[in-house]
Write an enzyme that holds these catalytic residues in place. Structure first.
Site, short mmCIF file in Angstrom:
data_model
loop_
_atom_site.label_atom_id
_atom_site.label_comp_id
_atom_site.label_asym_id
_atom_site.label_seq_id
_atom_site.Cartn_x
_atom_site.Cartn_y
_atom_site.Cartn_z
N ASP A 180 -3.98 -4.31 13.29
CA ASP A 180 -3.63 -3.04 12.66
C ASP A 180 -4.48 -1.90 13.24
OD1 ASP A 180 -2.58 -1.19 10.73
OD2 ASP A 180 -4.36 -1.52 9.50
N GLU B 208 0.82 -1.22 0.00
CA GLU B 208 0.00 0.00 0.00
C GLU B 208 0.85 1.27 0.00
OE1 GLU B 208 -3.44 1.93 2.89
OE2 GLU B 208 -3.19 -0.24 2.80
N ASP B 209 1.99 1.24 0.69
CA ASP B 209 2.74 2.49 0.92
C ASP B 209 4.13 2.53 0.31
OD1 ASP B 209 0.60 3.43 2.38
OD2 ASP B 209 1.38 2.73 4.30
N ASP C 258 -23.60 -2.35 39.15
CA ASP C 258 -22.95 -3.57 38.66
C ASP C 258 -21.79 -3.20 37.73
OD1 ASP C 258 -24.83 -2.56 36.89
OD2 ASP C 258 -25.19 -4.48 35.93
#
Length: 729
Positions: A142, A79-80, A262
């Protein structure tokens, strides 16, 4: 770098639960990720490699296999960075490549809307999940790390990510039984959704921590003593409820933190199922159970495989608290859900893998429904119903337990049994009584479907009643199959006619190149499936053409190229060539011209041209609000082109006037006389009077230039009782 998430600690962590892991492969993955991200820095200022390394640590905490660890380290590489999926396949094998691809977002593809992009990313993720559930495990890891480091992002981005996490990822973790992940995501999201409430809860609980811990310790001691007397081997934990759960209770019940009692639960973990029920009896001997607050998820497990006994009891001092009772195996599933069934496999198959695949059949059903969804909103609505709503448990006449989303109907039940039962369904009985098909199933209902051999298929009205994507998909499939050939012909004809009607006939949008791309985008197997879906209405025609135009835009990105194409397009009745229109386009001798209706420019106005996609050059006034908006988009700004009025042309242009005055007899006649004296042709004239006796007159007129319009408006302003004369856009 944080020493706790160092690569050395990662290897040591994996060694503890998987001594025979492929260390060389993981070292190779880390070195590649470190090198690929070497020039990148996170928003926080830390080296980018700290993120994939932290994700790998979270995946290792869930005791996943070698390929999962490698994919976690490499999940942002495609992706990068410049590395491709093919590179990952070559270096690490197809399994790692598929996992990385499943986690990778579709940010490099152009979409017509944010909703469409979100749907396509979700569809891609679900499609990958259907093939390998490890995809979502890495995606969760992620998201957990991104949410834990969100402090460095802008407030707007923080809220956007937090909302997305609460609406998609936390409910999905719940659906998969991964409660530890769910709770962590919810608490991290609350920190940014409502920071004031978050810190109030954290501080409020912290102040009473010692008091609460002493109270829990006394309860654990009492229960442990009683179960020891009964020879029940067990482990007892006390845990506070997570912050988001407390927040929701405060919000829905309109209570302050002091009014919620509670705030914690006691968990009893035993060796056997029989010990669970024995421990429940012992707990009810010690403490008074609250009516209606007992749930048996052992006998009727949740769809995400969760099993446990839940009961809320009143302590000796009147404080209510929850007790959860389960076996060790149930506890493992309750904490880690699908991870508990995966663990470390390294290619080995286990009997429970088939069971796991059946449990998550709903993922594949959701993908099937996406093909039939009319638009993004319908798919996202189905997503919310199938995954994120509460479940109801109903019985078949034979006593089998089936679960459906809350709001499900007998139609959903019928198709949940088998598509043949649904298609031959004539009616339904619930608890022995005939009910309407839109009856909403309730917990404990016994449902019987009445079928008939005379019934030859479902009704289209059922699509409005059915709630589950499984039922809706099977109904869609029946109609597609029944009239497939007719729908193919009809769909193809509809697409071609609509493309021509919108003026895109010259772009070749129906060529095999664009159609085949569209088939892949929708997930169909062939072009006939696409045409069939268009023909019977399963896919909206406007969405299809929008996607075709997006693909054309991606392949033909330069406005200059588009301008050359539109010069050769055959003009329709609403367009003229620049030679005949009174407009000169800089650098082009002849192209299609359209006068925009949003601002109706006339000679004398300062104008600008906008290169449309396949429909010529649109002429706007420079002060047009629509053009001003386009200047903020860098891509759209490139489509602006210089244009000028041709002084040698004598043309008539349409202008719109709005005249406001005090209502009186003869006002309209005076206005009409002035227009006639100026020798201006009126195309339309509308007049109305308001409650406060104001006259509003709107006129569409034909003029030659801005000077003629100025003279006319000056004379109109001089009429008695006329207050304002303005030019309408």
């Amino acid at each position: 770098m944080n020493k706790d998430i160092s690569f050395e600690n990662l290897l040591a962590k994996i060694e503890k639960y998987n001594p025979g892991f492929d260390s060389e492969k993981i070292i190779k993955a880390y070195n590649l990720a470190d090198s690929a991200h070497s020039s990148q820095i996170r928003k926080s200022g830390t080296p980018y490699i700290t993120h994939p390394l932290a994700v790998a640590h979270i995946v290792a905490d869930m005791q996943m296999d070698t390929d999962s660890i490698c994919a976690a380290l490499l999940h942002d590489v495609v992706e990068d960075t410049e590395y491709t999926s093919e590179d990952i396949t070559e270096l690490f094998g197809s399994q790692v490549s598929l996992l990385v691809d499943g986690v990778t977002k579709l940010d490099k593809i152009q979409f017509s809307s944010k909703e469409e992009r979100d749907m396509e990313n979700l569809r891609k993720m679900f499609l990958a999940m259907a093939s390998d559930i490890r995809v979502i495990i890495i995606k969760f890891a992620d998201r957990v790390h991104n949410m834990s480091t969100l402090i460095s992002m802008s407030e707007e981005k923080q809220r956007e990510k937090a909302r997305e996490t609460l609406s998609v990822y936390a409910p999905l973790a719940h659906r998969l039984g991964m409660y530890k992940i769910k709770w962590e995501l919810e608490d991290l999201s609350l920190k940014y959704i409502d920071p004031v409430a978050y810190h109030e809860i954290v501080e409020g609980i912290s102040q009473k921590r010692q008091e609460r811990e002493e109270y829990i310790a006394s309860i654990k001691r009492d229960i442990k003593n009683r179960l020891t007397q009964l020879n029940i081997n067990c482990k007892i934990d006390g845990r506070p409820k997570h912050f988001y759960s407390i927040y929701r209770k405060m919000f829905t019940q309109n209570k302050t933190l002091d009014q919620i009692y509670d705030l914690f639960a006691v968990r009893i973990i035993t060796d056997t199922v029989s010990d669970c029920y024995a421990a429940l009896g012992a707990a009810h001997e010690l403490y008074k159970p609250m009516p209606g607050r007992f749930k048996d998820y052992i006998a009727m497990p949740k769809p995400n495989m969760y099993q446990s006994l839940h009961t809320t009891v009143i302590g000796h001092d009147g404080v209510p608290f929850e007790i959860q009772i389960r076996t060790k195996e149930m506890h493992e599933i309750a904490e880690n859900g699908v991870c508990a069934h995966w663990k470390y496999k390294e290619g080995k198959t286990r009997p429970e893998d088939n069971m796991l695949e059946q449990k998550f059949q709903w993922i594949k059903q959701l993908i099937e429904f996406q093909k039939d969804a009319k638009d993004e909103k319908e798919f996202l609505q189905a997503l919310r119903i199938d995954m994120f709503t509460d479940q109801v448990f109903v019985f078949s006449p034979k006593g089998d337990v089936l679960s459906f989303p809350a709001g499900a109907t007998p139609i959903d039940f019928a198709f949940g049994i088998h598509s043949a039962v649904g298609c031959k369904m004539q009616g339904a009985k619930v608890n022995g009584k005939i009910v309407n098909l839109d009856y909403q199933l309730q917990n404990g209902d016994i449902v019987e479907i009445i079928t008939s051999s005379a019934i030859h298929g479902p009704s289209k009205d059922w699509l409005k009643i059915a709630k589950t994507s499984q039922a809706r998909t099977k109904i869609h499939q029946w109609f597609k199959k029944e009239n497939r050939e007719e729908n193919i012909i009809k769909g193809k004809d509809m697409l071609e006619k609509e493309i021509k009607r919108q003026g895109y006939g010259a772009l070749g949008l129906t060529s095999s190149e664009y159609i085949e791309h569209l088939v892949k985008r929708y997930g169909f197997s062939c072009t006939d499936d696409l045409y069939s879906n268009i023909g019977y209405g399963g896919v909206q025609l406007t969405n299809v053409i929008s996607k075709l135009k997006d693909e054309y835009k991606k392949n033909n990105t330069t406005p200059e190229k588009k301008l050359l194409e539109i010069t050769s397009e055959t003009p329709n009745k609403n367009s003229k060539s620049s030679a005949a229109s009174g407009i000169v386009v800089k650098g082009v001798d002849n192209c299609l011209i359209r006068y925009s209706r949003c601002c109706n420019p006339v000679p004398g106005d300062k104008i600008v041209g906008y290169i449309t996609r396949g429909r010529g050059v649109s002429i706007h006034r420079q002060d047009c609000v629509n053009i001003s908006a386009l200047y903020t988009d860098d891509e759209e700004k490139k489509r602006m082109i210089d244009v000028f009025w041709d002084d040698n042309k004598e043309e008539f242009y349409l202008a719109h006037l709005k005249i406001v005055g005090t209502d009186r007899n003869g006002l309209l006649i005076d206005i009409a006389n002035i227009i006639a004296d100026c020798k201006v042709n009126v195309k339309t004239l509308n007049a109305r009077t308001t409650k406060d006796r104001m006259a509003i007159i709107e006129a569409s007129i034909e003029i030659r230039n801005i000077n003629q319009l100025d003279i006319l408006t000056t004379k109109l302003r001089n009429i008695k009782d006329v207050i304002e004369v303005s030019r309408n856009h």
